[in-house]
Design a protein around this motif. Structure first.
Motif, mmCIF file in Angstrom:
data_model
loop_
_atom_site.group_PDB
_atom_site.id
_atom_site.type_symbol
_atom_site.label_atom_id
_atom_site.label_comp_id
_atom_site.label_asym_id
_atom_site.label_seq_id
_atom_site.Cartn_x
_atom_site.Cartn_y
_atom_site.Cartn_z
ATOM 1 N N VAL A 199 -13.625 3.829 -11.367
ATOM 2 C CA VAL A 199 -12.272 3.337 -11.113
ATOM 3 C C VAL A 199 -12.055 3.152 -9.614
ATOM 4 N N ALA A 200 -12.550 4.106 -8.820
ATOM 5 C CA ALA A 200 -12.409 4.004 -7.370
ATOM 6 C C ALA A 200 -13.131 2.771 -6.836
ATOM 7 N N VAL A 201 -14.319 2.498 -7.350
ATOM 8 C CA VAL A 201 -15.085 1.333 -6.908
ATOM 9 C C VAL A 201 -14.400 0.045 -7.364
ATOM 10 N N LEU A 202 -13.832 0.036 -8.560
ATOM 11 C CA LEU A 202 -13.110 -1.143 -9.030
ATOM 12 C C LEU A 202 -11.912 -1.435 -8.123
ATOM 13 N N LYS A 203 -11.174 -0.404 -7.752
ATOM 14 C CA LYS A 203 -10.043 -0.581 -6.846
ATOM 15 C C LYS A 203 -10.506 -1.155 -5.508
ATOM 16 N N ALA A 204 -11.599 -0.612 -4.997
ATOM 17 C CA ALA A 204 -12.116 -1.090 -3.716
ATOM 18 C C ALA A 204 -12.562 -2.544 -3.809
ATOM 19 N N LEU A 205 -13.245 -2.886 -4.891
ATOM 20 C CA LEU A 205 -13.708 -4.262 -5.075
ATOM 21 C C LEU A 205 -12.537 -5.235 -5.106
ATOM 22 N N LEU A 206 -11.499 -4.881 -5.865
ATOM 23 C CA LEU A 206 -10.371 -5.794 -6.056
ATOM 24 C C LEU A 206 -9.488 -5.915 -4.818
ATOM 25 N N LYS A 207 -9.680 -5.037 -3.846
ATOM 26 C CA LYS A 207 -8.946 -5.194 -2.581
ATOM 27 C C LYS A 207 -9.350 -6.478 -1.865
ATOM 28 N N ASN A 208 -10.534 -6.982 -2.175
ATOM 29 C CA ASN A 208 -11.100 -8.101 -1.436
ATOM 30 C C ASN A 208 -10.888 -9.450 -2.106
ATOM 31 N N ILE A 209 -10.184 -9.492 -3.224
ATOM 32 C CA ILE A 209 -10.064 -10.740 -3.966
ATOM 33 C C ILE A 209 -9.016 -11.662 -3.356
ATOM 34 N N ASP A 210 -9.289 -12.941 -3.380
ATOM 35 C CA ASP A 210 -8.340 -13.977 -2.987
ATOM 36 C C ASP A 210 -7.731 -14.520 -4.277
ATOM 37 N N THR B 93 -7.869 -18.427 -5.133
ATOM 38 C CA THR B 93 -9.139 -19.066 -5.499
ATOM 39 C C THR B 93 -9.997 -18.198 -6.411
ATOM 40 N N GLY B 94 -9.787 -16.894 -6.394
ATOM 41 C CA GLY B 94 -10.651 -15.973 -7.127
ATOM 42 C C GLY B 94 -11.892 -15.582 -6.346
ATOM 43 N N ARG B 95 -12.028 -16.073 -5.115
ATOM 44 C CA ARG B 95 -13.213 -15.751 -4.302
ATOM 45 C C ARG B 95 -13.322 -14.239 -4.112
ATOM 46 N N LEU B 96 -14.525 -13.726 -4.390
ATOM 47 C CA LEU B 96 -14.729 -12.280 -4.326
ATOM 48 C C LEU B 96 -16.206 -12.009 -4.101
#
Length: 290
Positions: free
Chosen positions: A147-158, A161-164
């Motif tokens: 869950v912590a890694v998912l939160k961190a990953l989604l911090k970077n989404i645009d 555009t969905g760019r990630l």
């Protein structure tokens, strides 16, 4: 050296000799900081290959709708984590693992030639077969670190555009976990259908040198929840999305849009072609009107 290893080494020497004859010098395999990585299989050109850009906008692309989708995803992951803790308590996992290791060691001793009581090896194998499914399922459960890694990953989404495509190191730093732990968490998130990714590569700038011309870069992450999540998990996730969109006055879509991938489109295309061929073929028993 094996035949395969010898062939690889011979090829490397021949390429090096050819490069020297052409007046080219060998460049470094890695940059001074050691960050260049050899491209892995199925890596797509980050600049020129559309497959390296699998993303699509989140909702209508607005921050409000993007946050709704992101919060729904995180809440669903947290729910799955709590379910896993109830279904597979850590104490039970440890007890089962200790039993499994002890029984495996005992069976190995008998297999190596130790004297075994009559029927004992068979009993051990049955007990191992009983423990194995529990331990396998427990290893796949959603964990707090996931869950912590998912939160961190989604911090970077645009959202627009969905760019990630953050690097593993960026994800690990933002989640405050070790790099290897982040990799394991991403794999479990993928197994549960929360994320998907494609590998990407970029040019190194070594043109004209006898050196690698491409290197691995960060993965491009995207979402195919409808296809990847189990039906139960997807329903819980989608219910949250709809509720959050209604709360902010946005009209929720009837269902999550389905992204046609090359893998999913191929069988459909083949089936349609087959039907077309049948329609174009003459009747098997001549003209039906005669």
């Amino acid at each position: 050296m094996s035949a395969g290893g010898f062939g690889h080494e011979a090829g490397r020497l021949i390429r090096g000799f050819s490069a020297r004859l052409a007046g080219r010098e060998r460049g470094p395999d890695h940059d001074p900081e050691g960050k260049l990585r050899t491209p892995r299989r199925c890596s797509y050109d980050a600049d020129d290959d559309p497959r390296a850009k699998p993303w699509q906008r989140v909702g209508d692309g607005s921050v409000r709708q993007g946050l709704a989708y992101r919060e729904a995803m995180i809440e669903t992951a947290e729910e799955l984590h709590h379910e896993g803790r109830r279904q597979y308590p850590l104490r039970d996992i440890r007890d089962a693992q200790r039993q499994y290791d002890a029984l495996s060691a005992e069976l190995d001793a008998y297999t190596a030639g130790g004297t075994a009581p009559i029927g004992r090896p068979a009993t051990i194998r049955m007990e191992l077969a009983r423990l194995r499914p529990f331990l396998t399922a427990a290893a796949k459960r959603m964990r707090r670190i996931d869950v912590a890694v998912l939160k961190a990953l989604l911090k970077n989404i645009d959202f627009a555009t969905g760019r990630l495509f953050p690097s593993i190191d960026t994800i690990a730093d933002q989640a405050a976990v070790h790099r290897n732990s982040a990799i394991g968490a991403l794999r479990r998130l993928k197994a549960h259908g929360f994320i998907e990714w494609v590998r990407r590569s970029v040019k190194t700038g070594n043109t004209g040198e006898f050196a690698p011309q491409r290197e691995q870069t960060s993965n491009a992450y995207f979402f195919e929840h409808r296809q990847r999540m189990t039906s139960r998990v997807f329903q819980r996730y989608w219910q949250r999305v709809v509720a959050k969109l209604r709360r902010i006055g946005a009209a929720p879509p009837a269902e999550q849009p389905t992204r046609l991938t090359e893998a999913s489109y191929g069988p459909l295309k083949a089936a349609l072609a087959s039907v077309g061929a049948l329609l174009d073929a003459p009747p098997p028993f001549g003209n039906a009107s005669t």
